[in-house]
Design an enzyme around this catalytic site. Structure first.
Site, PDB file in Angstrom:
ATOM      1  N   GLU A   1      75.928  70.639  31.571  1.00  0.00           N
ATOM      2  CA  GLU A   1      75.278  70.033  33.360  1.00  0.00           C
ATOM      3  C   GLU A   1      75.416  68.229  33.139  1.00  0.00           C
ATOM      4  O   GLU A   1      74.993  68.005  31.445  1.00  0.00           O
ATOM      5  CB  GLU A   1      74.432  70.553  33.433  1.00  0.00           C
TER       6      GLU A   1
ATOM      7  N   ASP B   1      70.991  79.523  32.842  1.00  0.00           N
ATOM      8  CA  ASP B   1      72.312  79.290  33.312  1.00  0.00           C
ATOM      9  C   ASP B   1      72.648  81.180  33.098  1.00  0.00           C
ATOM     10  O   ASP B   1      73.512  82.051  33.885  1.00  0.00           O
ATOM     11  CB  ASP B   1      73.007  78.813  33.184  1.00  0.00           C
TER      12      ASP B   1
ATOM     13  N   LYS C   1      73.421  84.759  34.800  1.00  0.00           N
ATOM     14  CA  LYS C   1      74.237  85.136  35.518  1.00  0.00           C
ATOM     15  C   LYS C   1      74.536  86.904  34.355  1.00  0.00           C
ATOM     16  O   LYS C   1      74.588  87.920  34.777  1.00  0.00           O
ATOM     17  CB  LYS C   1      75.882  84.665  33.632  1.00  0.00           C
TER      18      LYS C   1
END
Ligand SMILES: NC(=O)c1ccc[n+]([C@@H]2O[C@H](COP(=O)([O-])OP(=O)(O)OC[C@H]3O[C@@H](n4cnc5c(N)ncnc54)[C@H](OP(=O)(O)O)[C@@H]3O)[C@@H](O)[C@H]2O)c1
Length: 361
Positions: A205, A216, A220
């Site tokens: 990012e 992140d 998930k």
């Protein structure tokens, strides 16, 4: 022939690639599926373009010249004029848009999303969205939330729906962290230089702390955990943040200027590796203990995770049928092409399933 109206939110890496893929395969969808897929709306954070006949190959120029300022209800008013099946496709990372999903559903939109946020807000929101989908008989697909185009969400969902008990899922969930630690384990290069390379090449990012924080990957993991039926909150996940507290506080420029502060501790960790070990960033979930962990681990070089290269994703699922030999899914775990193709595959599923639509609310 079923006409389907696509409304694409986000025309960055993934959204613009998706548009090109839809336009390129339009005749194929007509022949193979009797689907006339028309992209009738595209929107970024500030502007919107609608065209009932479907946008053309010149969409970028048209967007530049004919788009209008975005209003929260731009698509609603346009969609109300049309009776066709309508699918909202979220190719943003926007929380604002995610919180809007229940309203989109109430307005008759199926949803296909690459954005993980809606599935990782509170369990209450998660359940509320599913109730709205059920009441309105609409679909929600999000295969690209985990592993980009790899079929991990569908696999976990299908196993769970078939009565299979999933015990453990382990994986290398992040393409960017995969790239960083594959290189760091192999090369005599400081971690700070590798992180900077990963940033320059677009693997991380814009602020690499988003990846290095583990958040992140944790999102998930939560998407998969909820797919197995666990009711958990983001706060229940144990996350190892790879950024020191001092570096967490800095603005992006100062963080990047001081990145070499990470080098000594990562070098020490590397020197503690045995000859047959490498570092991998791993997410694990155990449905028995309800434990979800995200951490940097030492793994054997000859293990499946140890053999990964580039920005590959890797998942292993242990369940009642896959007790000792796990089900393994591996392949490109990031990238605009595979992610857009994953979205398109979800769009086709939803479009094929959708009743020809007459909207009455
Ligand atoms: N890239 C990958 O490899 C990959 C893999 C798997 C999943 N994903 C997911 O796919 C999503 C998109 O990623 P990306 O790489 O394409 O991001 P990106 O290049 O940064 O593009 C994001 C797009 O979303 C638009 N946007 C932001 N807020 C919006 C809002 N409220 N309403 C409408 N549009 C809005 C942005 O518009 P402006 O330009 O006007 O800000 C931009 O067009 C993310 O959720 C990401 O996690 C990406």
């Amino acid at each position: 022939m079923k006409t389907v109206h696509l409304y694409i939110f986000g025309i960055g890496n993934v959204g613009s690639t998706l548009i090109e893929q839809v336009l390129a395969a339009s005749s194929f969808f007509k022949e193979k599926h009797q689907l006339d897929l028309r992209i009738v709306g595209i929107v970024n954070s500030s502007r919107v373009l609608c065209n009932a006949s479907g946008i053309s190959k010149e969409w970028k120029t048209d967007f530049a010249h004919f788009s209008t300022p975005r209003q929260p209800d731009s698509f609603y008013n346009f969609a109300l004029l049309h009776d066709e099946v309508r699918i909202a496709v979220d190719a943003t990372a926007s929380k604002e848009l995610s919180t809007f999903y229940p309203e989109l559903v109430q307005k008759g939109f199926h949803i296909v999303t690459a954005n993980k946020i809606a599935n990782t807000l509170s369990q209450d929101f998660y359940d509320h969205l599913r109730r709205e989908l059920h009441v309105n008989n609409l679909s929600f697909e999000y295969e690209t939330n985990v592993g980009a185009g790899l079929p991990i969400v569908a696999t976990v969902k299908d196993l769970t729906n078939s009565g299979e008990h999933i015990a453990v899922i382990n994986g290398v969930f992040s393409g960017s962290l995969g790239y960083i630690f594959n290189r760091f384990s192999q090369e005599e290069t400081p971690i700070s230089s590798i992180i900077k390379d990963a940033l320059t090449q677009g693997y991380t990012e814009p602020d690499p702390r988003e990846d290095l924080s583990g958040n992140d990957v944790a999102r998930k993991l939560l998407v998969l955990a909820r797919e197995t039926g666990l009711k958990l909150e983001f706060e229940d996940i144990s996350i190892e943040n790879l950024v020191t507290p001092e570096l967490q506080e800095l603005d992006l420029k100062d963080f990047l200027n001081n990145l070499s502060n990470l080098d000594a501790s990562f070098d020490k960790l590397k020197h503690s590796l045995l000859e047959d070990e490498v570092l991998r960033h791993v997410g694990s979930l155990n449905t028995q203990t309800k434990q979800l962990t995200v951490s940097l681990q030492k793994v054997k070089k000859d293990s499946p995770a140890g053999q990964l290269s580039g920005s590959d994703g890797f998942f292993e699922v242990y369940s009642s049928s896959y007790k000792t030999h796990p089900l393994v899914i591996k392949g490109a775990g990031a990238g605009r092409e595979v992610t857009a193709r994953g979205l398109l595959s979800d769009i086709i599923k939803v479009a094929n399933r959708a009743e020809t639509f007459v909207y009455s609310r």
